[in-house]
Design a protein around this motif. Structure first.
Motif, PDB file in Angstrom:
ATOM      1  N   PHE A 191     -56.742 -98.065  65.210  1.00 39.81           N
ATOM      2  CA  PHE A 191     -55.882 -99.091  64.545  1.00 39.81           C
ATOM      3  C   PHE A 191     -56.221-100.365  64.703  1.00 39.81           C
ATOM      4  O   PHE A 191     -56.756-101.358  63.571  1.00 39.81           O
ATOM      5  N   LEU A 192     -56.474-100.664  65.893  1.00 44.74           N
ATOM      6  CA  LEU A 192     -57.007-102.261  66.105  1.00 44.74           C
ATOM      7  C   LEU A 192     -58.184-102.501  65.648  1.00 44.74           C
ATOM      8  O   LEU A 192     -58.847-103.799  65.164  1.00 44.74           O
ATOM      9  N   GLU A 193     -59.181-101.571  65.591  1.00 43.09           N
ATOM     10  CA  GLU A 193     -60.716-101.814  65.092  1.00 43.09           C
ATOM     11  C   GLU A 193     -60.662-101.968  63.641  1.00 43.09           C
ATOM     12  O   GLU A 193     -61.336-102.788  63.351  1.00 43.09           O
ATOM     13  N   SER A 194     -59.581-101.417  62.862  1.00 40.47           N
ATOM     14  CA  SER A 194     -59.384-101.434  61.531  1.00 40.47           C
ATOM     15  C   SER A 194     -58.929-102.691  61.045  1.00 40.47           C
ATOM     16  O   SER A 194     -59.365-103.541  60.259  1.00 40.47           O
ATOM     17  N   VAL A 195     -58.031-103.261  62.139  1.00 41.49           N
ATOM     18  CA  VAL A 195     -57.486-104.641  61.644  1.00 41.49           C
ATOM     19  C   VAL A 195     -58.535-105.659  62.072  1.00 41.49           C
ATOM     20  O   VAL A 195     -58.834-106.604  61.519  1.00 41.49           O
ATOM     21  N   LYS A 236     -53.006 -99.375  76.693  1.00 36.65           N
ATOM     22  CA  LYS A 236     -51.640 -98.871  76.876  1.00 36.65           C
ATOM     23  C   LYS A 236     -50.758-100.051  76.746  1.00 36.65           C
ATOM     24  O   LYS A 236     -49.461 -99.691  76.517  1.00 36.65           O
ATOM     25  N   LYS A 237     -51.251-101.309  76.846  1.00 32.16           N
ATOM     26  CA  LYS A 237     -49.905-102.481  76.656  1.00 32.16           C
ATOM     27  C   LYS A 237     -49.569-102.468  75.255  1.00 32.16           C
ATOM     28  O   LYS A 237     -48.590-103.104  75.105  1.00 32.16           O
ATOM     29  N   PHE A 238     -50.459-101.716  74.229  1.00 33.31           N
ATOM     30  CA  PHE A 238     -50.022-101.963  72.905  1.00 33.31           C
ATOM     31  C   PHE A 238     -48.871-100.899  72.556  1.00 33.31           C
ATOM     32  O   PHE A 238     -49.348 -99.520  72.509  1.00 33.31           O
ATOM     33  N   ARG A 239     -47.883-101.323  72.276  1.00 33.85           N
ATOM     34  CA  ARG A 239     -46.639-100.429  71.989  1.00 33.85           C
ATOM     35  C   ARG A 239     -46.396-100.174  70.497  1.00 33.85           C
ATOM     36  O   ARG A 239     -47.071-100.597  69.664  1.00 33.85           O
ATOM     37  N   SER A 240     -45.790 -98.981  70.195  1.00 34.63           N
ATOM     38  CA  SER A 240     -45.602 -98.612  68.783  1.00 34.63           C
ATOM     39  C   SER A 240     -45.015 -99.832  68.017  1.00 34.63           C
ATOM     40  O   SER A 240     -45.380 -99.752  66.944  1.00 34.63           O
ATOM     41  N   VAL A 268     -47.779-106.347  63.933  1.00 32.13           N
ATOM     42  CA  VAL A 268     -49.074-106.546  63.300  1.00 32.13           C
ATOM     43  C   VAL A 268     -49.140-106.270  61.821  1.00 32.13           C
ATOM     44  O   VAL A 268     -49.740-107.458  61.179  1.00 32.13           O
ATOM     45  N   VAL A 269     -48.704-105.591  61.210  1.00 32.77           N
ATOM     46  CA  VAL A 269     -48.639-105.447  59.725  1.00 32.77           C
ATOM     47  C   VAL A 269     -47.733-106.525  59.351  1.00 32.77           C
ATOM     48  O   VAL A 269     -48.152-107.165  58.344  1.00 32.77           O
ATOM     49  N   SER A 310     -63.032-111.966  72.916  1.00 29.97           N
ATOM     50  CA  SER A 310     -63.471-110.298  73.004  1.00 29.97           C
ATOM     51  C   SER A 310     -62.534-109.455  72.283  1.00 29.97           C
ATOM     52  O   SER A 310     -63.196-108.474  71.715  1.00 29.97           O
ATOM     53  N   PHE A 311     -61.453-109.888  71.388  1.00 33.97           N
ATOM     54  CA  PHE A 311     -60.972-109.046  70.252  1.00 33.97           C
ATOM     55  C   PHE A 311     -61.804-109.194  69.240  1.00 33.97           C
ATOM     56  O   PHE A 311     -62.261-108.052  68.523  1.00 33.97           O
ATOM     57  N   LEU A 312     -62.206-110.402  68.800  1.00 34.36           N
ATOM     58  CA  LEU A 312     -63.093-110.482  67.721  1.00 34.36           C
ATOM     59  C   LEU A 312     -64.343-109.674  67.836  1.00 34.36           C
ATOM     60  O   LEU A 312     -64.874-108.956  66.834  1.00 34.36           O
TER      61      LEU A 312
END
Ligand SMILES: Nc1ncnc2c1ncn2[C@@H]1O[C@H](COP(=O)(O)OP(=O)(O)O)[C@@H](O)[C@H]1O
Ligand SMILES: [Mg+2]
Length: 389
Positions: A84-88, A129-133, A139-140, A115-117
């Motif tokens: 998901f994060l890679e798609s974003v 793991k820190k990224f919760r549902s 993000v959306v 680092s994210f970019l």
């Protein structure tokens, strides 16, 4: 080029399908969520790609084929989060915007924005793991705002959406309800080859907390009819600058039964061989397609509880001339392997229909009509039964 074997992106490379593309665009204008479903290789991904290829939309494509593995019953949560994060990430880079979104995600992950970019997996993977549902909906929401500020609509595509059901520990119905309620500028598109599974997922979504009066529109993608199949091949070969006899075209149409994916594969392979002065033999090309299905289906069979029973069901249908009702299939199955209760045969038949390997017409279950799928399924089933014996 019509014979490019990757999923199409541009209108000019997509044959026909105006109706489907228009319906999708109209749904996006009205923010009506939709599913695009149909069997493998009919062109769902291509149709959706072309429909969303529009400067008025910001598009996040979450391609679940990238984590697809029939041998796995479940995908770890972090694997989905990574996808998901890679798609974003692809989106914020493509549109060179999204400072807010990047800050938001980097904050949660506890990494720097660079680092994210760069999408540095070494730095990101341990933090997933820190990224919760709930963070998915957040993000959306950020993307929805961002799109609105840029006077664009946000479109999120979940390609092969049935795989979402295999992701561990994420409450998708709750996420989708949140997005539906708060992101008025967003349209979600689901596609799926495993028609029955996608329908179950959506039913689950609507059941858990009904989408009061709102609904998810369905677009079913069908095969090309005979005339379109021929025309597709003729136009494709013309683009390639290759002359092909009418008999060859007719024979290909007969064998590949209007499945755009096979027609494209055939066209590409045939053209390549002619251009390189090799023998262009339809049998050989068909064999390659059969082998592809055989591999795919064998992987699937080996992932089931009882590969032997699944195989016997497929072989029975073949012996029955490609179609049969439950009681007929049951009889043949029980002549092939030791006792299988009819309810179990019923279950297997329906599972194969849900997964898009077989079709059901009235009371009759049918093998696919095209040579690659039909032979590929039967050969894989025979491989399994041979090994068991
Ligand atoms: N309408 C079409 N025009 C041209 N090529 C197509 C069309 N539909 C499908 N294809 C080709 O067929 C193959 C399968 O298409 P794809 O979009 O991946 O199907 P699906 O997502 O339904 O499995 C690809 O090679 C794609 O380029
Ligand atoms: Mg696809």
């Amino acid at each position: 080029m019509l014979f490019d074997v990757k999923p199409k992106e541009e209108r000019k490379d997509l044959y026909d399908r105006d109706k489907e593309v228009d319906e999708i665009k109209e749904s996006i204008e009205r923010k009506v969520w939709l599913t695009v479903y149909g069997m493998r290789r009919l062109g769902k991904t291509s149709i959706v790609n072309v429909a969303v290829n529009d400067p008025n939309y910001i598009v996040v494509k979450v391609n679940l084929m990238r984590i697809y593995d029939p041998k796995k019953k479940k995908y770890p949560r972090s694997q989905f989060m990574g996808l998901f994060l890679e798609s974003v990430n692809e989106v914020v880079r493509k549109y060179t915007m999204g400072g807010r979104v990047i800050r938001f995600i980097s904050n949660i992950l506890g990494i720097d924005e660079k680092s994210f970019l760069e999408f540095s997996l070494v730095k990101i993977r341990p933090k997933l793991k820190k990224f919760r549902s709930e963070d998915i909906s957040s993000v959306v929401k950020e993307l929805d705002e961002l799109a609105k500020d840029n006077k664009k609509g946000l479109v999120i595509v979940f390609d092969e959406a049935q795989e979402l059901m295999k992701v561990n520990g994420i409450n998708f119905p709750s996420i989708f309800h949140d997005v539906y309620d708060y992101c008025k500028n967003t349209t979600v598109i689901f596609t799926g080859s495993m028609v029955g599974l996608v329908e179950n997922m959506l039913k689950g979504l609507e059941y858990e907390k009904p989408f009061f009066g709102r609904f998810i529109r369905k677009i079913k993608v069908e095969r090309f009819d005979e005339e379109k199949s021929k025309d597709f091949l003729i136009k494709g070969f013309k683009e390639e600058g290759i002359e092909v006899k009418e008999e060859v075209i007719n024979e290909a149409v007969r064998r590949f039964d209007g499945i755009p994916g096979w027609l494209t594969f055939f066209g590409a392979e045939y053209s390549f061989r002619v251009k390189h002065g090799e023998k262009a033999d339809i049998n050989e090309i068909e064999m390659m397609a059969i082998e592809e299905v055989r591999r795919e289906f064998k992987d699937f069979l080996l992932s089931t509880q009882s590969p032997e029973r699944y195989s016997a069901v497929v072989i029975s249908l073949d012996r029955l001339g490609g179609k049969g009702e439950l009681s007929e299939v049951n009889k043949v199955v029980n002549s092939l392997i030791e006792e299988v209760p009819e309810p179990r045969v019923y279950e297997i038949l329906n599972r194969l229909v849900n997964l898009g390997f077989l079709e059901k017409e009235g009371e009759e279950y049918t093998l696919p009509n095209d040579e690659p799928d039909r032979n590929g399924l039967v050969l894989a089933a025979k491989d399994i039964l041979k090994n068991e014996k």
